[in-house]
Design a protein around this motif. Structure first.
Motif, mmCIF file in Angstrom:
data_model
loop_
_atom_site.group_PDB
_atom_site.id
_atom_site.type_symbol
_atom_site.label_atom_id
_atom_site.label_comp_id
_atom_site.label_asym_id
_atom_site.label_seq_id
_atom_site.Cartn_x
_atom_site.Cartn_y
_atom_site.Cartn_z
ATOM 1 N N ASN A 11 0.857 -1.178 0.000
ATOM 2 C CA ASN A 11 0.000 0.000 0.000
ATOM 3 C C ASN A 11 0.898 1.234 0.000
ATOM 4 O OD1 ASN A 11 0.636 0.877 2.704
ATOM 5 N ND2 ASN A 11 -0.856 -0.594 3.513
ATOM 6 N N ASN A 12 0.311 2.398 -0.151
ATOM 7 C CA ASN A 12 1.099 3.617 -0.322
ATOM 8 C C ASN A 12 1.988 3.899 0.884
ATOM 9 O OD1 ASN A 12 1.912 5.734 -2.008
ATOM 10 N ND2 ASN A 12 0.542 7.168 -0.975
ATOM 11 N N GLU A 13 1.467 3.721 2.095
ATOM 12 C CA GLU A 13 2.291 4.019 3.267
ATOM 13 C C GLU A 13 3.465 3.045 3.390
ATOM 14 O OE1 GLU A 13 2.133 5.712 7.738
ATOM 15 O OE2 GLU A 13 0.321 4.707 7.016
ATOM 16 N N GLU A 14 3.248 1.769 3.093
ATOM 17 C CA GLU A 14 4.362 0.810 3.111
ATOM 18 C C GLU A 14 5.433 1.202 2.092
ATOM 19 O OE1 GLU A 14 2.194 -3.401 4.255
ATOM 20 O OE2 GLU A 14 2.001 -2.646 2.215
ATOM 21 N N LEU A 20 11.899 5.765 2.427
ATOM 22 C CA LEU A 20 12.788 6.413 3.395
ATOM 23 C C LEU A 20 13.992 5.537 3.714
ATOM 24 C CD1 LEU A 20 10.327 8.036 5.969
ATOM 25 C CD2 LEU A 20 11.446 9.102 4.002
ATOM 26 N N LEU A 21 13.756 4.251 3.898
ATOM 27 C CA LEU A 21 14.862 3.329 4.177
ATOM 28 C C LEU A 21 15.841 3.281 3.017
ATOM 29 C CD1 LEU A 21 12.873 0.372 5.785
ATOM 30 C CD2 LEU A 21 14.413 1.961 6.953
ATOM 31 N N MET A 22 15.311 3.194 1.812
ATOM 32 C CA MET A 22 16.164 3.133 0.628
ATOM 33 C C MET A 22 16.881 4.456 0.397
ATOM 34 S SD MET A 22 13.843 0.854 -1.900
ATOM 35 C CE MET A 22 15.159 0.485 -3.032
ATOM 36 N N LEU A 23 16.194 5.555 0.659
ATOM 37 C CA LEU A 23 16.809 6.870 0.491
ATOM 38 C C LEU A 23 18.015 7.000 1.406
ATOM 39 C CD1 LEU A 23 16.775 9.669 -0.811
ATOM 40 C CD2 LEU A 23 15.238 10.400 1.026
ATOM 41 N N GLU A 24 17.846 6.611 2.651
ATOM 42 C CA GLU A 24 18.975 6.677 3.577
ATOM 43 C C GLU A 24 20.123 5.818 3.055
ATOM 44 O OE1 GLU A 24 19.880 7.283 8.209
ATOM 45 O OE2 GLU A 24 17.882 6.595 7.641
ATOM 46 N N GLY A 25 19.786 4.664 2.489
ATOM 47 C CA GLY A 25 20.806 3.786 1.935
ATOM 48 C C GLY A 25 21.581 4.388 0.775
ATOM 49 N N VAL A 26 20.905 5.165 -0.078
ATOM 50 C CA VAL A 26 21.601 5.716 -1.252
ATOM 51 C C VAL A 26 22.326 7.025 -0.980
ATOM 52 C CG1 VAL A 26 20.095 4.544 -2.931
ATOM 53 C CG2 VAL A 26 19.599 6.906 -2.291
ATOM 54 N N VAL A 27 22.096 7.634 0.191
ATOM 55 C CA VAL A 27 22.771 8.913 0.456
ATOM 56 C C VAL A 27 23.752 8.882 1.629
ATOM 57 C CG1 VAL A 27 20.919 10.290 -0.577
ATOM 58 C CG2 VAL A 27 20.917 9.880 1.899
ATOM 59 N N GLN A 28 23.849 7.769 2.327
ATOM 60 C CA GLN A 28 24.672 7.773 3.545
ATOM 61 C C GLN A 28 26.158 7.518 3.320
ATOM 62 O OE1 GLN A 28 23.387 4.783 6.307
ATOM 63 N NE2 GLN A 28 23.476 3.148 4.801
ATOM 64 N N VAL A 97 1.860 22.830 -1.244
ATOM 65 C CA VAL A 97 1.160 21.828 -2.055
ATOM 66 C C VAL A 97 0.144 22.598 -2.896
ATOM 67 C CG1 VAL A 97 -0.304 19.774 -2.071
ATOM 68 C CG2 VAL A 97 1.420 20.069 -0.263
ATOM 69 N N VAL A 98 0.240 22.442 -4.211
ATOM 70 C CA VAL A 98 -0.662 23.147 -5.124
ATOM 71 C C VAL A 98 -1.530 22.116 -5.838
ATOM 72 C CG1 VAL A 98 -0.827 24.735 -7.069
ATOM 73 C CG2 VAL A 98 1.051 24.960 -5.433
ATOM 74 N N ASP A 148 3.986 14.397 4.175
ATOM 75 C CA ASP A 148 4.695 14.048 5.410
ATOM 76 C C ASP A 148 5.946 13.218 5.119
ATOM 77 O OD1 ASP A 148 2.728 15.413 6.805
ATOM 78 O OD2 ASP A 148 1.667 13.592 7.439
ATOM 79 N N TYR A 149 5.832 12.241 4.237
ATOM 80 C CA TYR A 149 6.982 11.384 3.934
ATOM 81 C C TYR A 149 8.032 12.119 3.099
ATOM 82 C CZ TYR A 149 5.455 7.169 6.232
ATOM 83 O OH TYR A 149 5.118 6.241 7.191
ATOM 84 N N LEU A 150 7.599 13.003 2.230
ATOM 85 C CA LEU A 150 8.580 13.790 1.476
ATOM 86 C C LEU A 150 9.322 14.748 2.413
ATOM 87 C CD1 LEU A 150 6.512 14.389 -1.764
ATOM 88 C CD2 LEU A 150 8.666 13.114 -1.592
ATOM 89 N N GLU A 151 8.637 15.287 3.402
ATOM 90 C CA GLU A 151 9.320 16.128 4.386
ATOM 91 C C GLU A 151 10.338 15.301 5.176
ATOM 92 O OE1 GLU A 151 5.967 18.004 6.363
ATOM 93 O OE2 GLU A 151 6.127 19.769 5.047
#
Length: 166
Positions: A11-14, A20-28, A97-98, A148-151
């Protein structure tokens, strides 16, 4: 190797939690350049948010936002701070948000296909470093959950990217 099909049954929240987990992985990784990290961040966010036609960064330089790493059609290369959605989010240091960009006074149309937009400022210690910008061809595309998740994504970027050295 990145396989987007692993997200098909989430689902979208999952999906957003995994983003977020993957983002941290690609930028750390401290060995990667800050530019490389932003390139991978734009690709990952573009792939996992979905139903968007543009995703990328504008970096603050003086009184302008300069085009940074992105996914999508060619875009405006410079936006004056205070102008358009990106410039207003940068000026006010607040997410915008527009629902319908055609009703946003002063909207800058880089891609004529865009109908809605979300812009998240990247601010650390009250210093503006840039914005994360997402556009969609759909009206009212961006939800509060995605905002919220993009923030949270921006918080991860601020933790691992030295925006003074891009």
């Amino acid at each position: 190797m990145f396989d987007i099909s692993i997200f098909n049954n989430m689902n979208n929240e999952e999906k957003l939690k995994n983003m977020l987990l993957m983002l941290e992985g690609v930028v750390q990784d401290k060995n990667d350049s800050n530019l490389t990290k932003l390139c991978n961040a734009s690709a990952l966010i573009n792939a996992l948010i979905g139903r968007i036609n543009w995703c990328g960064f504008y970096l603050a330089k003086g009184n302008e936002l300069i085009l940074g790493p992105f996914q999508g059609m060619p875009a405006c290369t410079r936006i004056e701070i205070g102008k358009g959605v990106c410039g207003k989010a940068a000026l006010n240091k607040k997410t915008i948000v527009v629902k319908d960009v055609h009703n946003f006074e002063g909207h800058i149309a880089c891609d004529a296909a865009s109908n809605s937009e979300i812009v998240l400022p990247i601010v650390k210690d009250n210093i503006l470093y840039g914005v994360l910008d997402l556009d969609s061809m759909e009206l009212e595309r961006f939800t509060k959950l995605e905002k919220d998740y993009l923030e949270k994504s921006v918080e991860i970027l601020k933790k691992y990217i030295d925006f003074n050295n891009i």
